[in-house]
Design a protein around this motif. Structure first.
Motif, PDB file in Angstrom:
ATOM      1  N   ASP A   1       0.819  -1.218   0.000  1.00  0.00           N
ATOM      2  CA  ASP A   1       0.000   0.000   0.000  1.00  0.00           C
ATOM      3  C   ASP A   1       0.855   1.271   0.000  1.00  0.00           C
ATOM      4  O   ASP A   1       0.734   2.127   0.873  1.00  0.00           O
ATOM      5  CB  ASP A   1      -0.954  -0.004   1.202  1.00  0.00           C
ATOM      6  CG  ASP A   1      -2.051   1.061   1.076  1.00  0.00           C
ATOM      7  OD1 ASP A   1      -2.253   1.570  -0.044  1.00  0.00           O
ATOM      8  OD2 ASP A   1      -2.694   1.382   2.096  1.00  0.00           O
ATOM      9  N   ILE A   2       1.727   1.380  -0.999  1.00  0.00           N
ATOM     10  CA  ILE A   2       2.574   2.566  -1.138  1.00  0.00           C
ATOM     11  C   ILE A   2       2.024   3.430  -2.266  1.00  0.00           C
ATOM     12  O   ILE A   2       1.953   3.002  -3.419  1.00  0.00           O
ATOM     13  CB  ILE A   2       4.032   2.162  -1.424  1.00  0.00           C
ATOM     14  CG1 ILE A   2       4.607   1.431  -0.202  1.00  0.00           C
ATOM     15  CG2 ILE A   2       4.878   3.387  -1.770  1.00  0.00           C
ATOM     16  CD1 ILE A   2       6.013   0.912  -0.394  1.00  0.00           C
ATOM     17  N   ALA A   3       1.601   4.638  -1.937  1.00  0.00           N
ATOM     18  CA  ALA A   3       1.057   5.556  -2.936  1.00  0.00           C
ATOM     19  C   ALA A   3       2.106   5.882  -3.975  1.00  0.00           C
ATOM     20  O   ALA A   3       3.296   6.014  -3.666  1.00  0.00           O
ATOM     21  CB  ALA A   3       0.564   6.837  -2.264  1.00  0.00           C
ATOM     22  N   GLY A   4       1.671   6.017  -5.238  1.00  0.00           N
ATOM     23  CA  GLY A   4       2.594   6.354  -6.315  1.00  0.00           C
ATOM     24  C   GLY A   4       3.179   5.143  -6.994  1.00  0.00           C
ATOM     25  O   GLY A   4       4.223   5.233  -7.644  1.00  0.00           O
ATOM     26  N   THR A   5       2.512   3.975  -6.858  1.00  0.00           N
ATOM     27  CA  THR A   5       2.974   2.754  -7.509  1.00  0.00           C
ATOM     28  C   THR A   5       1.900   2.225  -8.451  1.00  0.00           C
ATOM     29  O   THR A   5       0.705   2.397  -8.216  1.00  0.00           O
ATOM     30  CB  THR A   5       3.303   1.660  -6.475  1.00  0.00           C
ATOM     31  OG1 THR A   5       2.158   1.440  -5.623  1.00  0.00           O
ATOM     32  CG2 THR A   5       4.488   2.060  -5.616  1.00  0.00           C
TER      33      THR A   5
ATOM     34  N   ARG B   1      11.112   4.019 -13.090  1.00  0.00           N
ATOM     35  CA  ARG B   1      10.722   5.318 -12.530  1.00  0.00           C
ATOM     36  C   ARG B   1       9.988   6.115 -13.590  1.00  0.00           C
ATOM     37  O   ARG B   1      10.419   6.171 -14.742  1.00  0.00           O
ATOM     38  CB  ARG B   1      11.968   6.074 -12.068  1.00  0.00           C
ATOM     39  CG  ARG B   1      11.725   7.470 -11.547  1.00  0.00           C
ATOM     40  CD  ARG B   1      11.100   7.475 -10.164  1.00  0.00           C
ATOM     41  NE  ARG B   1      12.035   7.067  -9.124  1.00  0.00           N
ATOM     42  CZ  ARG B   1      11.691   6.973  -7.852  1.00  0.00           C
ATOM     43  NH1 ARG B   1      10.443   7.228  -7.475  1.00  0.00           N
ATOM     44  NH2 ARG B   1      12.573   6.593  -6.942  1.00  0.00           N
ATOM     45  N   THR B   2       8.853   6.727 -13.234  1.00  0.00           N
ATOM     46  CA  THR B   2       8.138   7.608 -14.150  1.00  0.00           C
ATOM     47  C   THR B   2       8.194   9.033 -13.636  1.00  0.00           C
ATOM     48  O   THR B   2       8.239   9.269 -12.414  1.00  0.00           O
ATOM     49  CB  THR B   2       6.666   7.163 -14.315  1.00  0.00           C
ATOM     50  OG1 THR B   2       6.046   7.958 -15.343  1.00  0.00           O
ATOM     51  CG2 THR B   2       5.875   7.324 -13.028  1.00  0.00           C
ATOM     52  N   ALA B   3       8.214   9.985 -14.550  1.00  0.00           N
ATOM     53  CA  ALA B   3       8.269  11.393 -14.152  1.00  0.00           C
ATOM     54  C   ALA B   3       6.944  11.818 -13.542  1.00  0.00           C
ATOM     55  O   ALA B   3       5.886  11.287 -13.873  1.00  0.00           O
ATOM     56  CB  ALA B   3       8.589  12.258 -15.367  1.00  0.00           C
TER      57      ALA B   3
ATOM     58  N   THR C   1       3.155   8.348 -18.402  1.00  0.00           N
ATOM     59  CA  THR C   1       2.483   7.062 -18.317  1.00  0.00           C
ATOM     60  C   THR C   1       1.051   7.338 -17.907  1.00  0.00           C
ATOM     61  O   THR C   1       0.807   8.065 -16.942  1.00  0.00           O
ATOM     62  CB  THR C   1       3.158   6.154 -17.272  1.00  0.00           C
ATOM     63  OG1 THR C   1       4.507   5.902 -17.658  1.00  0.00           O
ATOM     64  CG2 THR C   1       2.414   4.837 -17.145  1.00  0.00           C
ATOM     65  N   SER C   2       0.081   6.795 -18.639  1.00  0.00           N
ATOM     66  CA  SER C   2      -1.322   7.019 -18.326  1.00  0.00           C
ATOM     67  C   SER C   2      -2.055   5.691 -18.256  1.00  0.00           C
ATOM     68  O   SER C   2      -1.650   4.702 -18.881  1.00  0.00           O
ATOM     69  CB  SER C   2      -1.987   7.916 -19.379  1.00  0.00           C
ATOM     70  OG  SER C   2      -1.437   9.218 -19.340  1.00  0.00           O
ATOM     71  N   PHE C   3      -3.161   5.692 -17.515  1.00  0.00           N
ATOM     72  CA  PHE C   3      -3.937   4.480 -17.290  1.00  0.00           C
ATOM     73  C   PHE C   3      -5.384   4.705 -17.704  1.00  0.00           C
ATOM     74  O   PHE C   3      -5.955   5.774 -17.469  1.00  0.00           O
ATOM     75  CB  PHE C   3      -3.850   4.070 -15.821  1.00  0.00           C
ATOM     76  CG  PHE C   3      -2.459   3.694 -15.405  1.00  0.00           C
ATOM     77  CD1 PHE C   3      -2.006   2.388 -15.540  1.00  0.00           C
ATOM     78  CD2 PHE C   3      -1.574   4.658 -14.927  1.00  0.00           C
ATOM     79  CE1 PHE C   3      -0.706   2.050 -15.191  1.00  0.00           C
ATOM     80  CE2 PHE C   3      -0.281   4.327 -14.577  1.00  0.00           C
ATOM     81  CZ  PHE C   3       0.161   3.014 -14.704  1.00  0.00           C
TER      82      PHE C   3
ATOM     83  N   VAL D   1       6.860  -2.886 -11.834  1.00  0.00           N
ATOM     84  CA  VAL D   1       6.336  -1.909 -10.886  1.00  0.00           C
ATOM     85  C   VAL D   1       6.813  -0.524 -11.317  1.00  0.00           C
ATOM     86  O   VAL D   1       8.016  -0.263 -11.374  1.00  0.00           O
ATOM     87  CB  VAL D   1       6.803  -2.200  -9.448  1.00  0.00           C
ATOM     88  CG1 VAL D   1       6.155  -1.220  -8.469  1.00  0.00           C
ATOM     89  CG2 VAL D   1       6.468  -3.638  -9.055  1.00  0.00           C
ATOM     90  N   THR D   2       5.874   0.353 -11.651  1.00  0.00           N
ATOM     91  CA  THR D   2       6.184   1.741 -11.997  1.00  0.00           C
ATOM     92  C   THR D   2       6.048   2.584 -10.735  1.00  0.00           C
ATOM     93  O   THR D   2       5.035   2.503 -10.039  1.00  0.00           O
ATOM     94  CB  THR D   2       5.225   2.250 -13.080  1.00  0.00           C
ATOM     95  OG1 THR D   2       5.327   1.411 -14.236  1.00  0.00           O
ATOM     96  CG2 THR D   2       5.555   3.688 -13.473  1.00  0.00           C
TER      97      THR D   2
END
Length: 312
Positions: A63-67, A109-111, A294-296, A80-81
């Motif tokens: 549960d780490i935000a930003g993954t 790593r994503t910007a 990167t978009s979802f 894992v981004t």
């Protein structure tokens, strides 16, 4: 609407091959600026569907935000981004959480910051802000538009203008988190509801839904960032936006997106480019359209099935 935290990785295909963990650790270390360019001897290693699912479950449990994570078919690992919020210590925590399946994780790593892109493209307004009308659909005898669920959550009424004087209609249903979709019912007969998308001035007739494939070219139409294309890079991805906003079953893409793009229609183009198929609606992403992102995307077929709807 029910929410889900089940991991879609359990549906992935059997076994894959990849370079062993030493290369994965060096690649991550270089990306995070933690190590020099030391060489390592790669050995083949395979992971079963169960091992990949367990690795994905471990990332979810951390549960780490930003993954964001999903199976990378090119390497047979769980990619894992991580965004700029995720520290090297937290990356190490993710690996520890995976335990015996740690070697099944690779990292990039994503910007920027992974976030739902509230506000939106073809603009519609509520008292909470501005979002996008994605695709028009019909369920029974009523007409609706599909948008992102984080837009419709807790919102009662939608308008065509920023001054909120011309009503479109009410939110009919929302599914977020777990999913990221909602539908708004048209109740004002004066508001048009065509089955088309405006792609930078070219009108695209949407003739049906599509299930995308990795590598496929897709388009996003938004009045915020315009109409542009990208590629599908993964399926069944899970994103942890933070604050409990975990969404699974998403399409990972190279589409650029920015705040203001939530709910934007994502589609293919066929024939002479004036017809296309609906792929989904934008959920969120990172970066910007100047440096890439990167978009979802929330798949449209899941939305249609949930509401018994068809594209108009």
């Amino acid at each position: 609407m029910s929410t889900k935290r089940t991991n879609p990785l359990r549906r992935t295909a059997p076994r894959f091959r990849r370079p062993v963990t030493a290369l994965a650790v060096l690649a991550l270390s270089a990306a995070l600026g933690l190590a020099g360019p030391q060489a390592a001897q790669a050995q083949p290693q395979t992971f079963s569907a169960a091992e990949l699912a367990a690795a994905g479950d471990a990332v979810l449990a951390a549960d780490i935000a930003g993954t964001a994570w999903g199976v990378n078919p090119a390497t047979g690992t769980v990619l894992v981004t991580v965004d700029k919020r995720v520290s090297a210590t937290e990356v190490a925590e993710l690996r520890r959480s995976a335990g015996a399946q740690a070697d099944a994780l690779t990292f990039e790593r994503t910007a920027g910051t992974l976030q739902p892109h509230l506000q939106g493209g073809e603009p519609v307004w509520s008292n909470a802000g501005r979002c996008t009308a994605g695709f028009n659909v019909r369920a029974g005898t009523a007409d609706y538009f599909v948008t992102a669920g984080h837009c419709t959550q807790g919102v009662s009424t939608w308008y065509t203008n920023a001054s909120r004087t011309t009503t479109i209609g009410p939110t009919a249903a929302t599914s977020f988190p777990g999913n990221d979709y909602g539908i708004v019912r048209y109740t004002n007969p004066a508001v048009p509801r065509p089955g088309t998308v405006n792609c930078g001035g070219t009108i695209i007739d949407i003739t049906g839904p599509a299930n995308p494939t990795v590598g496929q070219r897709i388009w996003l139409a938004s009045s915020t960032t315009g109409c542009h294309s990208g590629a599908v890079t993964g399926l069944n991805a899970t994103v942890n936006y933070g604050a409990g906003g975990i969404v699974s079953g998403l399409i990972q893409t190279t589409l650029c997106s920015e705040p203001g793009d939530s709910g934007s229609p994502v589609f293919t183009r066929t024939g002479d480019g004036t017809t296309g198929l609906a792929v989904g609606v934008l959920s969120g992403g990172s970066g910007n359209c100047a440096s890439g992102a990167t978009s979802f995307v929330q798949p449209i077929n899941e939305v249609l099935a949930a509401y018994g709807a068809v594209l108009t």
